[in-house]
Motif scaffolding. Structure first.
Motif, PDB file in Angstrom:
ATOM      1  N   ILE A  52      52.479  51.262  71.700  1.00  0.00           N
ATOM      2  CA  ILE A  52      51.108  50.851  72.007  1.00  0.00           C
ATOM      3  C   ILE A  52      51.011  49.336  72.094  1.00  0.00           C
ATOM      4  N   ARG A  53      51.618  48.647  71.149  1.00  0.00           N
ATOM      5  CA  ARG A  53      51.580  47.182  71.173  1.00  0.00           C
ATOM      6  C   ARG A  53      52.256  46.641  72.436  1.00  0.00           C
ATOM      7  N   GLY A  54      53.373  47.245  72.812  1.00  0.00           N
ATOM      8  CA  GLY A  54      54.065  46.820  74.020  1.00  0.00           C
ATOM      9  C   GLY A  54      53.230  47.050  75.256  1.00  0.00           C
ATOM     10  N   ARG A  55      52.618  48.214  75.339  1.00  0.00           N
ATOM     11  CA  ARG A  55      51.787  48.521  76.508  1.00  0.00           C
ATOM     12  C   ARG A  55      50.576  47.601  76.563  1.00  0.00           C
ATOM     13  N   ALA A  56      49.949  47.354  75.410  1.00  0.00           N
ATOM     14  CA  ALA A  56      48.781  46.471  75.357  1.00  0.00           C
ATOM     15  C   ALA A  56      49.147  45.042  75.760  1.00  0.00           C
ATOM     16  N   ALA A  57      50.390  44.645  75.487  1.00  0.00           N
ATOM     17  CA  ALA A  57      50.849  43.297  75.838  1.00  0.00           C
ATOM     18  C   ALA A  57      51.332  43.218  77.283  1.00  0.00           C
ATOM     19  N   GLY A  58      51.281  44.341  78.002  1.00  0.00           N
ATOM     20  CA  GLY A  58      51.680  44.345  79.402  1.00  0.00           C
ATOM     21  C   GLY A  58      53.171  44.486  79.624  1.00  0.00           C
ATOM     22  N   GLU A  59      53.909  44.868  78.583  1.00  0.00           N
ATOM     23  CA  GLU A  59      55.358  45.056  78.750  1.00  0.00           C
ATOM     24  C   GLU A  59      55.640  46.219  79.696  1.00  0.00           C
ATOM     25  N   GLU A  60      56.766  46.138  80.335  1.00  0.00           N
ATOM     26  CA  GLU A  60      57.207  47.210  81.217  1.00  0.00           C
ATOM     27  C   GLU A  60      57.478  48.463  80.393  1.00  0.00           C
ATOM     28  N   ARG A  61      57.149  49.616  80.947  1.00  0.00           N
ATOM     29  CA  ARG A  61      57.432  50.881  80.256  1.00  0.00           C
ATOM     30  C   ARG A  61      58.931  51.035  80.096  1.00  0.00           C
TER      31      ARG A  61
END
Length: 97
Positions: free
Chosen positions: A36-45
């Motif tokens: 979730i933190r990665g997705r919220a930060a705009g990281e690539e899936r």
């Protein structure tokens, strides 16, 4: 909660308690949190974890619990889960379910 704190801090731990007591959340919460933190930060899936179960029944049960946990989380749709269950197809060398 101690196990979750250790997992988030990337410390080793062991949890032993009876069936149906919530042991899986000890390792799923940090995995979900990181995703979730990665997705919220705009990281690539990307793949964040691979969980291996010895039995299909357990894998199915855990999948349902994950769905229920995340559906009750109140997360906006763009941060919701993406996970899949993979299994070896006896008719071929690999498969996806």
């Amino acid at each position: 909660m101690q196990a979750v704190a250790k997992a988030i801090a990337r410390q080793s731990f062991a949890v032993t308690i009876g069936t149906g007591s919530g042991k899986s959340l000890c390792f799923f919460i940090p995995i979900i949190d990181a995703a979730i933190r990665g997705r919220a930060a705009g990281e690539e899936r990307r793949t964040r974890a691979i969980v291996i179960y010895p039995m299909n029944a357990l894998a199915n049960s855990q999948r349902e619990e994950l769905i229920k946990f995340l559906d009750q989380s109140g997360l906006p749709e763009n941060l919701r889960r993406t996970f899949a269950r993979h299994r070896r197809d006896p008719r071929s060398t690999s498969g996806r379910v």
